[in-house]
Design a protein around this motif. Structure first.
Motif, PDB file in Angstrom:
ATOM      1  N   PHE A 145       0.799  -1.222   0.000  1.00 48.09           N
ATOM      2  CA  PHE A 145       0.000   0.000   0.000  1.00 48.09           C
ATOM      3  C   PHE A 145       0.837   1.280   0.000  1.00 48.09           C
ATOM      4  N   CYS A 146       0.402   2.231  -0.788  1.00 50.38           N
ATOM      5  CA  CYS A 146       1.035   3.553  -0.845  1.00 50.38           C
ATOM      6  C   CYS A 146      -0.051   4.565  -1.160  1.00 50.38           C
ATOM      7  N   THR A 147       0.123   5.800  -0.706  1.00 47.07           N
ATOM      8  CA  THR A 147      -0.866   6.839  -0.993  1.00 47.07           C
ATOM      9  C   THR A 147      -0.599   7.497  -2.344  1.00 47.07           C
ATOM     10  N   ASN A 148       0.530   7.200  -2.938  1.00 45.86           N
ATOM     11  CA  ASN A 148       0.820   7.694  -4.286  1.00 45.86           C
ATOM     12  C   ASN A 148       0.522   6.612  -5.322  1.00 45.86           C
ATOM     13  N   SER A 149       0.544   7.033  -6.559  1.00 42.28           N
ATOM     14  CA  SER A 149       0.442   6.075  -7.654  1.00 42.28           C
ATOM     15  C   SER A 149       1.381   6.559  -8.763  1.00 42.28           C
ATOM     16  N   CYS A 150       2.667   6.519  -8.472  1.00 42.95           N
ATOM     17  CA  CYS A 150       3.657   7.058  -9.414  1.00 42.95           C
ATOM     18  C   CYS A 150       3.583   6.319 -10.749  1.00 42.95           C
ATOM     19  N   ARG A 151       3.727   7.077 -11.795  1.00 45.34           N
ATOM     20  CA  ARG A 151       3.596   6.482 -13.129  1.00 45.34           C
ATOM     21  C   ARG A 151       4.613   5.381 -13.377  1.00 45.34           C
ATOM     22  N   PHE A 152       5.791   5.528 -12.774  1.00 50.98           N
ATOM     23  CA  PHE A 152       6.861   4.546 -13.034  1.00 50.98           C
ATOM     24  C   PHE A 152       6.930   3.464 -11.963  1.00 50.98           C
ATOM     25  N   CYS A 153       5.996   3.462 -11.013  1.00 48.96           N
ATOM     26  CA  CYS A 153       6.092   2.519  -9.891  1.00 48.96           C
ATOM     27  C   CYS A 153       5.884   1.086 -10.365  1.00 48.96           C
ATOM     28  N   SER A 154       6.745   0.187  -9.930  1.00 47.80           N
ATOM     29  CA  SER A 154       6.621  -1.210 -10.342  1.00 47.80           C
ATOM     30  C   SER A 154       5.672  -1.989  -9.425  1.00 47.80           C
ATOM     31  N   ARG A 155       5.096  -1.302  -8.431  1.00 41.91           N
ATOM     32  CA  ARG A 155       4.141  -1.935  -7.522  1.00 41.91           C
ATOM     33  C   ARG A 155       2.957  -2.528  -8.280  1.00 41.91           C
ATOM     34  N   LYS A 156       2.463  -1.790  -9.256  1.00 42.38           N
ATOM     35  CA  LYS A 156       1.271  -2.277  -9.967  1.00 42.38           C
ATOM     36  C   LYS A 156       1.583  -3.552 -10.758  1.00 42.38           C
ATOM     37  N   THR A 163      11.296   6.280   2.019  1.00 41.40           N
ATOM     38  CA  THR A 163       9.903   6.746   2.145  1.00 41.40           C
ATOM     39  C   THR A 163       9.500   7.664   0.992  1.00 41.40           C
ATOM     40  N   ASN A 164       8.184   7.822   0.822  1.00 42.77           N
ATOM     41  CA  ASN A 164       7.713   8.814  -0.157  1.00 42.77           C
ATOM     42  C   ASN A 164       7.690  10.226   0.446  1.00 42.77           C
ATOM     43  N   GLY A 165       8.001  10.341   1.728  1.00 40.24           N
ATOM     44  CA  GLY A 165       8.160  11.660   2.346  1.00 40.24           C
ATOM     45  C   GLY A 165       6.868  12.386   2.657  1.00 40.24           C
ATOM     46  N   LEU A 209       7.791  -2.495  -0.878  1.00 47.94           N
ATOM     47  CA  LEU A 209       6.984  -2.041  -1.966  1.00 47.94           C
ATOM     48  C   LEU A 209       5.804  -1.370  -1.293  1.00 47.94           C
ATOM     49  N   GLY A 210       5.647  -0.075  -1.552  1.00 50.61           N
ATOM     50  CA  GLY A 210       4.641   0.655  -0.802  1.00 50.61           C
ATOM     51  C   GLY A 210       5.328   1.552   0.215  1.00 50.61           C
ATOM     52  N   GLU A 211       4.532   2.176   1.065  1.00 49.95           N
ATOM     53  CA  GLU A 211       5.058   3.226   1.939  1.00 49.95           C
ATOM     54  C   GLU A 211       5.157   2.765   3.399  1.00 49.95           C
TER      55      GLU A 211
HETATM   56  S1  SF4 Z   1       5.829   2.980  -3.670  1.00 50.40           S
HETATM   57 FE1  SF4 Z   1       7.154   4.736  -4.228  1.00 50.40          FE
HETATM   58  S2  SF4 Z   1       7.193   4.698  -6.471  1.00 50.40           S
HETATM   59 FE2  SF4 Z   1       5.460   3.422  -5.818  1.00 50.40          FE
HETATM   60  S3  SF4 Z   1       3.661   4.782  -5.802  1.00 50.40           S
HETATM   61 FE3  SF4 Z   1       4.532   4.822  -3.748  1.00 50.40          FE
HETATM   62  S4  SF4 Z   1       5.940   6.580  -3.745  1.00 50.40           S
HETATM   63 FE4  SF4 Z   1       5.512   6.072  -5.867  1.00 50.40          FE
END
Ligand code: SF4
Length: 234
Positions: free
Chosen positions: A29-40, A119-121, A89-91
């Motif tokens: 889990f993360c509150t962002n959804s970065c375009r380049f994130c390999s989480r998806k 962290t995503n800060g 993977l995630g925050e």
């Molecule tokens: S885990 Fe990192 S790269 Fe992936 S969506 Fe969150 S902040 Fe972005």
């Protein structure tokens, strides 16, 4: 659960695998959804560069209990362990109290190496007051914050945060970490272009890091790595 909660791996830079990685992030889990994130990709069952390196998938169905993480750290820590790093993977800082309490416990258990968080800060979006100070008091030595932009609109477009004022809070947190004496690194992805959004150059990111008060030696430039093809979970 334990195989993917605390793990280590050797690299050419660290052949003795002296860094112990702690994964406490449920469901990537993360509150962002970065375009380049390999989480998806990992969610869809495709291997992720971090899981590939770790040699295990990093999926946790739920957040681990404090006692379980502490026990795993005791089992896997050796005399060669020089660093304990909370990563995802995630925050990880979405589990703020768990991370802080484990860091405190690591110190009382007599670990004298480095303690780090990646962290995503954005922790100031969900944690009031001064989370950097809390982490420093617990014993945090180093933090690596993903920034990936030089302004609010750009951040929204690249990292697609769920919170309002995310970039402003991120910048505030960077300054708080520096103020509290935590060794603060900023990381930026380069070489990504999906046709809509393109990352900037390393030089532009270095310049922005200086504005935030971070020296060149503490700027990490990561080349974008496209998804791997092999399925790790199969
Ligand atoms: S885990 Fe990192 S790269 Fe992936 S969506 Fe969150 S902040 Fe972005």
């Amino acid at each position: 659960m334990s195989a993917n909660m605390v793990y280590k791996f050797a690299t050419p830079y660290d052949p003795k695998a002296t860094v112990l990685y702690v994964n406490i992030v449920p469901r990537y889990f993360c509150t962002n959804s970065c375009r380049f994130c390999s989480r998806k990709d990992a969610i869809q069952g495709r291997p992720n560069i971090y899981e590939k390196k770790a040699g295990t998938n990093l999926w946790l169905p739920k957040a681990p209990m404090f006692e379980d993480v502490v026990r795993e750290l005791e089992v896997r820590r050796t005399v060669e362990t020089t660093e304990i790093a909370f990563v995802g993977l995630g925050e990880p800082l979405l589990q703020f109290e768990l991370v802080r309490n484990i860091i405190t416990r690591i110190g009382t258990d007599g670990f004298h190496g480095k303690v780090r968080i990646d962290t995503n800060g954005l922790v100031k979006c969900w944690r009031k007051n001064d989370p950097a100070q809390e982490l420093q008091k617990a014993g945090l030595d180093e933090i690596r914050i993903s920034v990936n932009a030089v302004g609010s609109d750009e951040y929204t477009s690249i990292s697609r945060p769920k919170q309002r004022d995310a970039f402003e809070k991120l910048c505030e947190f960077v300054r708080d970490c520096i103020k509290n004496g935590i060794d603060t690194y900023l990381s930026f992805v380069v070489g990504f272009d999906d046709g809509e959004v393109k990352t900037r150059t390393a030089e532009e990111y270095q310049k922005f890091a200086r504005i935030l008060g971070v020296q060149e030696k503490n700027v990490i430039i990561r080349q974008y790595v496209p998804p791997l093809e092999q399925n790790l979970r199969s």
